[in-house]
Scaffold this active site. Structure first.
Site, PDB file in Angstrom:
ATOM      1  N   GLY A  41       0.837  -1.200   0.000  1.00 32.73           N
ATOM      2  CA  GLY A  41       0.000   0.000   0.000  1.00 32.73           C
ATOM      3  C   GLY A  41       0.868   1.244   0.000  1.00 32.73           C
ATOM      4  O   GLY A  41       0.451   2.311   0.453  1.00 32.73           O
ATOM      5  N   THR A  43       1.845   3.256  -2.300  1.00 35.80           N
ATOM      6  CA  THR A  43       1.499   4.411  -3.140  1.00 35.80           C
ATOM      7  C   THR A  43       0.349   5.233  -2.547  1.00 35.80           C
ATOM      8  O   THR A  43       0.030   6.301  -3.064  1.00 35.80           O
ATOM      9  CB  THR A  43       1.107   3.957  -4.559  1.00 35.80           C
ATOM     10  OG1 THR A  43       0.011   3.048  -4.485  1.00 35.80           O
ATOM     11  CG2 THR A  43       2.290   3.279  -5.241  1.00 35.80           C
ATOM     12  N   GLY A  44      -0.258   4.746  -1.473  1.00 36.43           N
ATOM     13  CA  GLY A  44      -1.307   5.509  -0.801  1.00 36.43           C
ATOM     14  C   GLY A  44      -0.699   6.619   0.034  1.00 36.43           C
ATOM     15  O   GLY A  44       0.516   6.683   0.248  1.00 36.43           O
ATOM     16  N   ARG A  45      -1.541   7.488   0.532  1.00 35.70           N
ATOM     17  CA  ARG A  45      -1.042   8.655   1.270  1.00 35.70           C
ATOM     18  C   ARG A  45      -0.241   8.249   2.506  1.00 35.70           C
ATOM     19  O   ARG A  45       0.873   8.726   2.717  1.00 35.70           O
ATOM     20  CB  ARG A  45      -2.228   9.543   1.672  1.00 35.70           C
ATOM     21  CG  ARG A  45      -1.819  10.836   2.360  1.00 35.70           C
ATOM     22  CD  ARG A  45      -2.916  11.852   2.307  1.00 35.70           C
ATOM     23  NE  ARG A  45      -2.521  13.095   2.930  1.00 35.70           N
ATOM     24  CZ  ARG A  45      -3.195  14.240   2.804  1.00 35.70           C
ATOM     25  NH1 ARG A  45      -4.285  14.280   2.060  1.00 35.70           N
ATOM     26  NH2 ARG A  45      -2.785  15.336   3.401  1.00 35.70           N
ATOM     27  N   GLY A  47       0.857   5.170   3.137  1.00 33.82           N
ATOM     28  CA  GLY A  47       1.920   4.280   2.693  1.00 33.82           C
ATOM     29  C   GLY A  47       3.171   5.048   2.306  1.00 33.82           C
ATOM     30  O   GLY A  47       4.305   4.621   2.587  1.00 33.82           O
ATOM     31  N   ARG A  66       1.193  -3.095  -7.490  1.00 36.31           N
ATOM     32  CA  ARG A  66       0.445  -3.849  -8.493  1.00 36.31           C
ATOM     33  C   ARG A  66       0.949  -3.525  -9.891  1.00 36.31           C
ATOM     34  O   ARG A  66       1.346  -2.392 -10.164  1.00 36.31           O
ATOM     35  CB  ARG A  66      -1.050  -3.527  -8.378  1.00 36.31           C
ATOM     36  CG  ARG A  66      -1.714  -4.101  -7.132  1.00 36.31           C
ATOM     37  CD  ARG A  66      -3.137  -3.638  -6.989  1.00 36.31           C
ATOM     38  NE  ARG A  66      -3.203  -2.201  -6.735  1.00 36.31           N
ATOM     39  CZ  ARG A  66      -4.330  -1.537  -6.503  1.00 36.31           C
ATOM     40  NH1 ARG A  66      -5.477  -2.180  -6.515  1.00 36.31           N
ATOM     41  NH2 ARG A  66      -4.306  -0.244  -6.274  1.00 36.31           N
ATOM     42  N   LYS A 163     -11.308  -5.511  11.081  1.00 37.31           N
ATOM     43  CA  LYS A 163      -9.943  -5.357  11.589  1.00 37.31           C
ATOM     44  C   LYS A 163      -9.686  -6.323  12.739  1.00 37.31           C
ATOM     45  O   LYS A 163      -8.592  -6.893  12.849  1.00 37.31           O
ATOM     46  CB  LYS A 163      -9.711  -3.912  12.033  1.00 37.31           C
ATOM     47  CG  LYS A 163      -9.676  -2.920  10.876  1.00 37.31           C
ATOM     48  CD  LYS A 163      -9.247  -1.539  11.326  1.00 37.31           C
ATOM     49  CE  LYS A 163      -9.108  -0.598  10.134  1.00 37.31           C
ATOM     50  NZ  LYS A 163      -8.574   0.732  10.510  1.00 37.31           N
TER      51      LYS A 163
END
Length: 298
Positions: A41, A43-45, A47, A66, A163
């Protein structure tokens, strides 16, 4: 930097092969080597903040990306900056078991920062970590309120239930882990002064929920990332929940409103919203609006 942590939780049993691998990792660290960190993850904020914090701490850092992301124009510059900073990019996804196993062979620590909609997709990753047998620490995608303690009146669309389900899977497999409970990211609620639907603080009137005296913890994402990286090699956080509650980040809505009033040099007109009124407004909102409102609250 010291990482806060809660009371001790007994260590979970591990396979002999896993213990041997862990011992080898310990020998490498004794020679001054840093844990190799895989961020899923990335490329997420959030991450991206994890990647920055890992690099800043001197960890060899890997990002599972990906295949489709490599061809996206909006992601190319980010991936180029990762590579330029020394990040090793690995092709794979949470749906591709072989790619997960291949990525795990190269690292010691796995940190997952996928969005809440993908939380249950971590089950395949847990299976891969179990099969690999040598991952020193797994930090699943949580980074919010403690799902085993939070109370949501069953209006969170199973957000925390999912979660908690991941936690039980990790514990059942005996995977060494740390759960990060940071409460609220600052960018979700502070920019609007805790006013659902607004993106900037109000300048004339403000809704105060309940008495306005209940305190909450608001933490900057970069700080959460730093504490997370701090925890991965700290034996005190192994198989525990790491609660991030810096004293300077704990405020009530009334306190935040007062700070804002001093900032703008103006008193705001205050409207108190009772718990009953808030719940009624949530139930009476269109589905999409309701989801957004609940997302900001929870």
């Amino acid at each position: 930097m010291k990482c806060p942590f809660d009371k001790s939780i007994p260590s979970l049993p591990r396979d002999p092969s896993s213990l041997l691998a862990m011992a080898m990792v310990g020998e490498e660290k004794a020679r001054g080597n840093r844990s190799k960190v895989l961020v899923i993850g990335a490329t997420g904020r959030f991450g991206q903040e994890l990647v920055k914090a890992s690099l800043a701490a001197g960890h060899p850092t890997y990002a599972l990306v990906r295949e489709l992301t490599f061809s996206r124009a909006d992601a190319s510059l980010l991936l180029q900056s990762f590579s330029a900073s020394g990040v090793t990019l690995l092709k794979g996804s949470l749906q591709d078991f072989p790619s997960l196993l291949e990525a795990l062979k190269q690292v010691d620590v796995v940190i997952c920062a996928v969005p809440s909609s993908q939380v249950l997709e971590q089950k395949l990753l847990i299976r891969a970590i179990k099969q690999a047998g040598f991952i020193e620490r797994f930090i699943p995608s949580e980074f919010g309120a403690d799902p085993d303690k939070v109370q949501t009146l069953e209006m969170d669309h199973d957000f925390y239930k999912k979660k908690a389900e991941i936690r039980r899977c990790i514990e059942k497999e005996g995977i060494p882990h740390t759960y990060i409970s940071c409460n609220f990211f600052q960018r979700y609620l502070l920019p609007s002064l805790i006013q659902p639907g607004l993106k900037t603080p109000p300048t004339d009137k403000v809704k105060i929920f309940g008495s306005g005296n209940v305190k909450a913890v608001f933490v900057k994402e970069s700080d959460v990332a730093t504490f997370t990286i701090c925890a991965i090699d700290d034996t005190r956080t192994l198989n525990k929940v790491l609660y991030l509650r810096p004293s300077g980040n704990v405020y009530s809505q009334n306190e935040l409103t007062e700070i804002w009033e001093v900032k703008i040099g103006k008193k705001l007109e205050k409207f108190h919203v009772t718990e009953e009124q808030l719940l009624k407004s949530i139930h009476g909102s269109p589905q999409e609006t309701t989801k957004n409102l609940k997302g900001q609250i929870y």
